[in-house]
Design a protein around this motif. Sequence first.
Motif, short mmCIF file in Angstrom:
data_model
loop_
_atom_site.label_atom_id
_atom_site.label_comp_id
_atom_site.label_asym_id
_atom_site.label_seq_id
_atom_site.Cartn_x
_atom_site.Cartn_y
_atom_site.Cartn_z
N VAL A 228 -8.22 -6.93 3.51
CA VAL A 228 -8.30 -7.17 2.06
C VAL A 228 -8.04 -5.88 1.27
CG1 VAL A 228 -9.80 -7.86 0.17
CG2 VAL A 228 -9.73 -9.23 2.25
N PRO A 229 -8.70 -4.77 1.60
CA PRO A 229 -8.38 -3.52 0.88
C PRO A 229 -6.94 -3.07 1.09
CG PRO A 229 -10.51 -3.30 1.96
CD PRO A 229 -9.89 -4.59 2.44
N ALA A 230 -6.40 -3.25 2.28
CA ALA A 230 -5.02 -2.84 2.55
C ALA A 230 -4.03 -3.65 1.70
CB ALA A 230 -4.69 -2.99 4.03
N ILE A 231 -4.24 -4.94 1.59
CA ILE A 231 -3.35 -5.78 0.77
C ILE A 231 -3.51 -5.43 -0.71
CG2 ILE A 231 -2.94 -8.15 0.00
CD1 ILE A 231 -3.57 -8.99 2.93
N ALA A 232 -4.75 -5.21 -1.14
CA ALA A 232 -4.97 -4.82 -2.54
C ALA A 232 -4.26 -3.50 -2.84
CB ALA A 232 -6.47 -4.68 -2.82
N ASN A 233 -4.34 -2.53 -1.94
CA ASN A 233 -3.65 -1.25 -2.13
C ASN A 233 -2.13 -1.45 -2.16
OD1 ASN A 233 -5.97 0.30 -2.30
ND2 ASN A 233 -6.04 0.67 -0.11
N ALA A 234 -1.61 -2.31 -1.29
CA ALA A 234 -0.18 -2.57 -1.27
C ALA A 234 0.29 -3.22 -2.57
CB ALA A 234 0.18 -3.46 -0.08
N MET A 235 -0.61 -3.94 -3.23
CA MET A 235 -0.29 -4.56 -4.52
C MET A 235 -0.47 -3.61 -5.69
SD MET A 235 -2.09 -8.27 -3.87
CE MET A 235 -1.77 -8.84 -5.53
N GLY A 236 -0.86 -2.37 -5.39
CA GLY A 236 -1.02 -1.37 -6.44
C GLY A 236 -2.41 -1.32 -7.06
N LEU A 237 -3.36 -1.99 -6.44
CA LEU A 237 -4.74 -1.99 -6.94
C LEU A 237 -5.53 -0.88 -6.25
CD1 LEU A 237 -5.41 -5.82 -6.73
CD2 LEU A 237 -4.84 -4.51 -8.78
N SER B 127 -9.60 0.21 10.08
CA SER B 127 -9.23 -0.08 8.69
C SER B 127 -8.56 1.11 8.02
CB SER B 127 -10.45 -0.54 7.88
OG SER B 127 -11.36 0.51 7.70
N ARG B 128 -8.93 2.34 8.41
CA ARG B 128 -8.26 3.53 7.86
C ARG B 128 -6.80 3.58 8.29
NH1 ARG B 128 -12.83 6.35 9.84
NH2 ARG B 128 -14.35 6.56 8.18
#
Length: 64
Positions: free
Chosen positions: A31-40, A55-56
């Motif tokens: 979830v954090p990885a996808i959010a980061n990929a979306m620019g969040l 996760s890192r």
Amino acid sequence: MNNKREIICANTSQWIKLVDEVDPFCGWGSVPAIANAMGLDSVGVEILPEFCEKSRQLKVSMLS
């Protein structure tokens, strides 16, 4: 506060105002990885060290 879930939630509540997404039980970190990929801006918290390390290392690229 005697259970780990309550402690994690209490300690991550400070992040809610600072980032777009908070995942207090992030596991492998998808979830954090996808959010980061979306620019969040995203923060994930995980109690198990082996999951934290995985996760890192997780990288996600978004397909157009």
